[in-house]
Design a protein around this motif. Structure first.
Motif, PDB file in Angstrom:
ATOM      1  N   SER A 106     -61.650  14.285 -34.399  1.00 51.11           N
ATOM      2  CA  SER A 106     -60.320  13.793 -34.024  1.00 51.11           C
ATOM      3  C   SER A 106     -59.222  14.741 -34.487  1.00 51.11           C
ATOM      4  O   SER A 106     -58.287  15.039 -33.729  1.00 51.11           O
ATOM      5  CB  SER A 106     -60.094  12.398 -34.610  1.00 51.11           C
ATOM      6  OG  SER A 106     -60.196  12.419 -36.028  1.00 51.11           O
ATOM      7  N   SER A 219     -52.405   8.409 -29.048  1.00 47.53           N
ATOM      8  CA  SER A 219     -53.128   7.209 -28.648  1.00 47.53           C
ATOM      9  C   SER A 219     -54.529   7.555 -28.158  1.00 47.53           C
ATOM     10  O   SER A 219     -55.507   6.888 -28.520  1.00 47.53           O
ATOM     11  CB  SER A 219     -52.352   6.481 -27.543  1.00 47.53           C
ATOM     12  OG  SER A 219     -51.043   6.153 -27.966  1.00 47.53           O
ATOM     13  N   THR A 222     -56.834   8.475 -31.088  1.00 48.03           N
ATOM     14  CA  THR A 222     -57.300   7.309 -31.835  1.00 48.03           C
ATOM     15  C   THR A 222     -58.437   6.621 -31.102  1.00 48.03           C
ATOM     16  O   THR A 222     -59.423   6.187 -31.722  1.00 48.03           O
ATOM     17  CB  THR A 222     -56.144   6.329 -32.054  1.00 48.03           C
ATOM     18  OG1 THR A 222     -55.013   7.030 -32.579  1.00 48.03           O
ATOM     19  CG2 THR A 222     -56.535   5.247 -33.032  1.00 48.03           C
ATOM     20  N   LEU A 223     -58.328   6.531 -29.789  1.00 52.63           N
ATOM     21  CA  LEU A 223     -59.410   5.938 -29.001  1.00 52.63           C
ATOM     22  C   LEU A 223     -60.667   6.784 -29.042  1.00 52.63           C
ATOM     23  O   LEU A 223     -61.787   6.259 -29.055  1.00 52.63           O
ATOM     24  CB  LEU A 223     -58.953   5.767 -27.551  1.00 52.63           C
ATOM     25  CG  LEU A 223     -58.066   4.556 -27.236  1.00 52.63           C
ATOM     26  CD1 LEU A 223     -57.480   4.697 -25.833  1.00 52.63           C
ATOM     27  CD2 LEU A 223     -58.858   3.258 -27.344  1.00 52.63           C
ATOM     28  N   GLY A 284     -57.524   2.065 -31.618  1.00 46.93           N
ATOM     29  CA  GLY A 284     -56.945   2.986 -30.637  1.00 46.93           C
ATOM     30  C   GLY A 284     -56.232   2.261 -29.522  1.00 46.93           C
ATOM     31  O   GLY A 284     -55.146   2.668 -29.089  1.00 46.93           O
ATOM     32  N   ARG A 288     -52.226   2.527 -28.796  1.00 45.59           N
ATOM     33  CA  ARG A 288     -51.743   2.888 -27.463  1.00 45.59           C
ATOM     34  C   ARG A 288     -50.705   1.886 -26.977  1.00 45.59           C
ATOM     35  O   ARG A 288     -49.653   2.266 -26.448  1.00 45.59           O
ATOM     36  CB  ARG A 288     -52.910   2.941 -26.490  1.00 45.59           C
ATOM     37  CG  ARG A 288     -52.510   3.337 -25.063  1.00 45.59           C
ATOM     38  CD  ARG A 288     -53.581   2.928 -24.079  1.00 45.59           C
ATOM     39  NE  ARG A 288     -53.751   1.474 -24.110  1.00 45.59           N
ATOM     40  CZ  ARG A 288     -54.750   0.840 -23.506  1.00 45.59           C
ATOM     41  NH1 ARG A 288     -55.686   1.521 -22.880  1.00 45.59           N
ATOM     42  NH2 ARG A 288     -54.834  -0.480 -23.570  1.00 45.59           N
TER      43      ARG A 288
END
Length: 297
Positions: A106, A219, A222-223, A284, A288
């Motif tokens: 990430s 966002s 994070t997903l 995530g 978002r």
């Protein structure tokens, strides 16, 4: 004829009314039960990876074949694995590879996608063409198959090797999202005014483009943490990821596939893996919703 100062006055940079930032975004997230619940689970998983001794005093490598595949009991909650090792300790220590892969993928993926996306969006022509065509080539590759082929070139596969391959094939999605946002922001009046006032490209990218373009990529990043955890486990399950003596959930599930009568060998690592992936995906999704003005209620 309007002056640069008037141009700046006609349209300023977006405020908190357009997209929450900093403390306002955090307060909004903390009011969402999904964010709090997923955050608690993630903190526990991270603590397991960083400080496994807080959760178990057993040595995952201390094995006795006399206890091979014995089921759960009051003394040993998850039972024993095929080598007679305490399975609870193995599952606890198995969190470390997943957390290391997800965090490294990430962070590095965010930096690569953000940098290349800003360059491609702000400098049309050669730079945009070079970055975009490279991304198109990587998009054309079948993901999991390409990862298997690349990993075959490494004689020893570690957490960092797997993270490198995931980032290598995964950055184009984030780059495209960042590029599309930058293309929209670069034509705003405050960016044009900064150019008229003589601001350099690095200054504009740092002060104007990045702050107003990064939310969608944040966002998506994070997903994608949950996706990285699942990808590492899938590669390891297929025999192309981590290798013994490394302890990981993917390896435990792969071994359990050969011992279907001993269901505890599969259930516990699969449960922890599922909770980890679901928690990152929930977080995530919540981030978002909080950062995207169109999704805010």
């Amino acid at each position: 004829m309007s002056s640069p100062a008037l141009v700046v006055a006609t349209e300023t940079e977006p405020t908190a009314e357009d997209a929450p930032a900093g403390a306002a975004a955090l307060r909004e997230l903390l009011r969402k039960p999904r964010f709090v619940l997923s955050g608690v689970v993630i903190l526990v998983i991270v603590a397991m990876a960083a400080f496994p001794r807080l959760f178990t005093s057993a040595d995952p490598t201390a094995c006795n074949l006399r206890y091979s595949k014995i089921g759960p009991s009051a003394a040993h909650w998850f039972g024993y694995d095929i080598q007679g090792c305490d399975y609870f300790a193995n599952v606890i220590y198995g969190a470390r590879p997943s957390v290391l892969v997800s965090v490294s993928v990430s962070l590095v993926g965010f930096v690569v996608a953000c940098t290349l996306g800003m360059l491609a969006g702000y400098f049309p022509g050669f730079v945009d063409g070079l970055v975009s065509r490279t991304a198109d080539v990587l998009f054309a590759l079948p993901g999991i198959v390409a990862m298997i082929v690349i990993l075959q070139a490494f004689s020893a596969r570690s957490v960092w090797t797997i993270a490198f391959v995931i980032v290598l094939l995964g950055w184009p999605a984030g780059m495209r999202l960042m590029r599309s946002t930058v293309l929209s922001v670069r034509s705003r009046e405050y960016v044009l005014a900064a150019r008229v006032l003589g601001a350099t490209a690095p200054h504009i990218l740092r002060k104007h483009i990045f702050p107003n373009s990064v939310a969608p990529l944040l966002s998506l990043t994070t997903l994608s943490v949950g996706v990285a955890v699942g990808t590492e486990a899938a590669l390891t399950f297929l025999g192309i990821g981590l290798q013994p003596p490394t302890i990981s959930w993917g390896l435990q599930i792969a071994i359990a596939a050969s011992y279907r009568d001993d269901i505890h060998l599969f259930v516990f690592p699969a449960l922890f893996l599922t909770l980890t992936v679901m928690s990152f995906m929930m977080m995530g999704d919540t981030v978002r919703d909080a950062l995207d003005p169109k999704l805010r209620k």
